[in-house]
Design a protein around this motif. Structure first.
Motif, PDB file in Angstrom:
ATOM      1  N   PHE A 134       0.815  -1.210   0.000  1.00 51.20           N
ATOM      2  CA  PHE A 134       0.000   0.000   0.000  1.00 51.20           C
ATOM      3  C   PHE A 134       0.851   1.263   0.000  1.00 51.20           C
ATOM      4  N   ILE A 135       1.797   1.367   0.910  1.00 50.34           N
ATOM      5  CA  ILE A 135       2.617   2.580   1.034  1.00 50.34           C
ATOM      6  C   ILE A 135       3.465   2.794  -0.212  1.00 50.34           C
ATOM      7  N   LYS A 136       4.092   1.745  -0.706  1.00 50.52           N
ATOM      8  CA  LYS A 136       4.927   1.866  -1.904  1.00 50.52           C
ATOM      9  C   LYS A 136       4.103   2.310  -3.112  1.00 50.52           C
ATOM     10  N   ARG A 137       2.940   1.690  -3.251  1.00 48.78           N
ATOM     11  CA  ARG A 137       2.074   1.993  -4.391  1.00 48.78           C
ATOM     12  C   ARG A 137       1.561   3.437  -4.314  1.00 48.78           C
ATOM     13  N   ASN A 138       1.143   3.863  -3.135  1.00 49.80           N
ATOM     14  CA  ASN A 138       0.597   5.208  -3.013  1.00 49.80           C
ATOM     15  C   ASN A 138       1.674   6.283  -3.033  1.00 49.80           C
ATOM     16  N   ARG A 139       2.909   5.925  -2.731  1.00 52.75           N
ATOM     17  CA  ARG A 139       4.019   6.862  -2.886  1.00 52.75           C
ATOM     18  C   ARG A 139       4.159   7.231  -4.362  1.00 52.75           C
ATOM     19  N   ILE A 140       4.006   6.253  -5.215  1.00 50.63           N
ATOM     20  CA  ILE A 140       4.082   6.482  -6.654  1.00 50.63           C
ATOM     21  C   ILE A 140       2.906   7.346  -7.107  1.00 50.63           C
ATOM     22  N   VAL A 141       1.708   7.007  -6.654  1.00 46.44           N
ATOM     23  CA  VAL A 141       0.509   7.760  -7.032  1.00 46.44           C
ATOM     24  C   VAL A 141       0.616   9.211  -6.568  1.00 46.44           C
ATOM     25  N   ALA A 142       1.080   9.413  -5.334  1.00 46.74           N
ATOM     26  CA  ALA A 142       1.225  10.782  -4.808  1.00 46.74           C
ATOM     27  C   ALA A 142       2.258  11.565  -5.607  1.00 46.74           C
ATOM     28  N   GLY A 143       3.277  10.888  -6.088  1.00 48.23           N
ATOM     29  CA  GLY A 143       4.326  11.562  -6.842  1.00 48.23           C
ATOM     30  C   GLY A 143       3.922  11.969  -8.245  1.00 48.23           C
ATOM     31  N   ILE A 144       3.055  11.203  -8.873  1.00 49.71           N
ATOM     32  CA  ILE A 144       2.684  11.516 -10.260  1.00 49.71           C
ATOM     33  C   ILE A 144       1.392  12.329 -10.355  1.00 49.71           C
ATOM     34  N   SER A 145       0.697  12.483  -9.235  1.00 49.63           N
ATOM     35  CA  SER A 145      -0.566  13.233  -9.242  1.00 49.63           C
ATOM     36  C   SER A 145      -0.316  14.705  -8.948  1.00 49.63           C
ATOM     37  N   GLU A 146      -1.141  15.557  -9.520  1.00 54.23           N
ATOM     38  CA  GLU A 146      -1.041  16.983  -9.235  1.00 54.23           C
ATOM     39  C   GLU A 146      -1.605  17.319  -7.863  1.00 54.23           C
ATOM     40  N   ALA A 147      -2.580  16.538  -7.419  1.00 52.75           N
ATOM     41  CA  ALA A 147      -3.218  16.797  -6.130  1.00 52.75           C
ATOM     42  C   ALA A 147      -3.727  15.486  -5.548  1.00 52.75           C
ATOM     43  N   THR A 148      -3.873  15.470  -4.245  1.00 53.67           N
ATOM     44  CA  THR A 148      -4.453  14.335  -3.535  1.00 53.67           C
ATOM     45  C   THR A 148      -5.678  14.837  -2.783  1.00 53.67           C
ATOM     46  N   ILE A 149      -6.779  14.119  -2.921  1.00 53.32           N
ATOM     47  CA  ILE A 149      -8.011  14.479  -2.232  1.00 53.32           C
ATOM     48  C   ILE A 149      -8.353  13.356  -1.270  1.00 53.32           C
ATOM     49  N   VAL A 150      -8.460  13.700   0.004  1.00 52.94           N
ATOM     50  CA  VAL A 150      -8.831  12.716   1.020  1.00 52.94           C
ATOM     51  C   VAL A 150     -10.305  12.932   1.339  1.00 52.94           C
ATOM     52  N   ILE A 151     -11.111  11.938   1.040  1.00 53.16           N
ATOM     53  CA  ILE A 151     -12.553  12.022   1.229  1.00 53.16           C
ATOM     54  C   ILE A 151     -12.935  11.589   2.638  1.00 53.16           C
ATOM     55  N   GLU A 152     -12.283  10.538   3.115  1.00 47.32           N
ATOM     56  CA  GLU A 152     -12.619   9.980   4.415  1.00 47.32           C
ATOM     57  C   GLU A 152     -11.394   9.272   4.969  1.00 47.32           C
ATOM     58  N   SER A 153     -11.131   9.475   6.251  1.00 42.80           N
ATOM     59  CA  SER A 153      -9.996   8.803   6.878  1.00 42.80           C
ATOM     60  C   SER A 153     -10.139   8.850   8.394  1.00 42.80           C
ATOM     61  N   ALA A 154      -9.806   7.733   9.000  1.00 41.86           N
ATOM     62  CA  ALA A 154      -9.736   7.706  10.453  1.00 41.86           C
ATOM     63  C   ALA A 154      -8.533   8.538  10.892  1.00 41.86           C
ATOM     64  N   GLU A 155      -8.401   8.729  12.181  1.00 46.03           N
ATOM     65  CA  GLU A 155      -7.327   9.582  12.695  1.00 46.03           C
ATOM     66  C   GLU A 155      -5.938   9.087  12.282  1.00 46.03           C
ATOM     67  N   ARG A 156      -5.779   7.785  12.156  1.00 45.83           N
ATOM     68  CA  ARG A 156      -4.507   7.204  11.724  1.00 45.83           C
ATOM     69  C   ARG A 156      -4.681   6.374  10.452  1.00 45.83           C
ATOM     70  N   GLY A 157      -5.532   6.840   9.565  1.00 41.08           N
ATOM     71  CA  GLY A 157      -5.841   6.099   8.345  1.00 41.08           C
ATOM     72  C   GLY A 157      -4.713   6.129   7.330  1.00 41.08           C
ATOM     73  N   GLY A 158      -4.709   5.131   6.468  1.00 39.76           N
ATOM     74  CA  GLY A 158      -3.696   5.031   5.433  1.00 39.76           C
ATOM     75  C   GLY A 158      -3.733   6.177   4.444  1.00 39.76           C
ATOM     76  N   SER A 159      -4.894   6.775   4.272  1.00 40.39           N
ATOM     77  CA  SER A 159      -5.007   7.926   3.364  1.00 40.39           C
ATOM     78  C   SER A 159      -4.140   9.087   3.823  1.00 40.39           C
ATOM     79  N   LEU A 160      -3.937   9.187   5.129  1.00 40.17           N
ATOM     80  CA  LEU A 160      -3.109  10.274   5.657  1.00 40.17           C
ATOM     81  C   LEU A 160      -1.645  10.080   5.300  1.00 40.17           C
TER      82      LEU A 160
END
Length: 73
Positions: free
Chosen positions: A13-39
């Motif tokens: 998850f972390i490796k994959r989303n590191r790539i997504v965060a790097g190639i995206s212009e923006a990240t939108i978090v719709i829902e996340s717990a206090e320590r959610g992976g989206s954060l």
């Protein structure tokens, strides 16, 4: 780093989303717990100087705490 046929395994998850965060212009978090992976993804995007947006939620909803904290900080 991953083939298109790779399974979306939890440990990647972390490796994959590191790539997504790097190639995206923006990240939108719709829902996340206090320590959610989206954060984690939101923090990576912020570290890459990408825009990070969060949708506010009810203060009593545990799955809104992460977004509300993002907005607060």
């Amino acid at each position: 780093e991953f083939w298109s046929t790779s399974n979306p395994d939890k440990e990647n998850f972390i490796k994959r989303n590191r790539i997504v965060a790097g190639i995206s212009e923006a990240t939108i978090v719709i829902e996340s717990a206090e320590r959610g992976g989206s954060l984690v993804t939101a923090n990576l995007a912020n570290d890459y100087n990408r825009d990070v947006f969060a949708v506010p939620g009810r203060t009593t909803d545990k799955y809104s705490q992460g977004c509300n904290n993002l907005l607060k900080t």
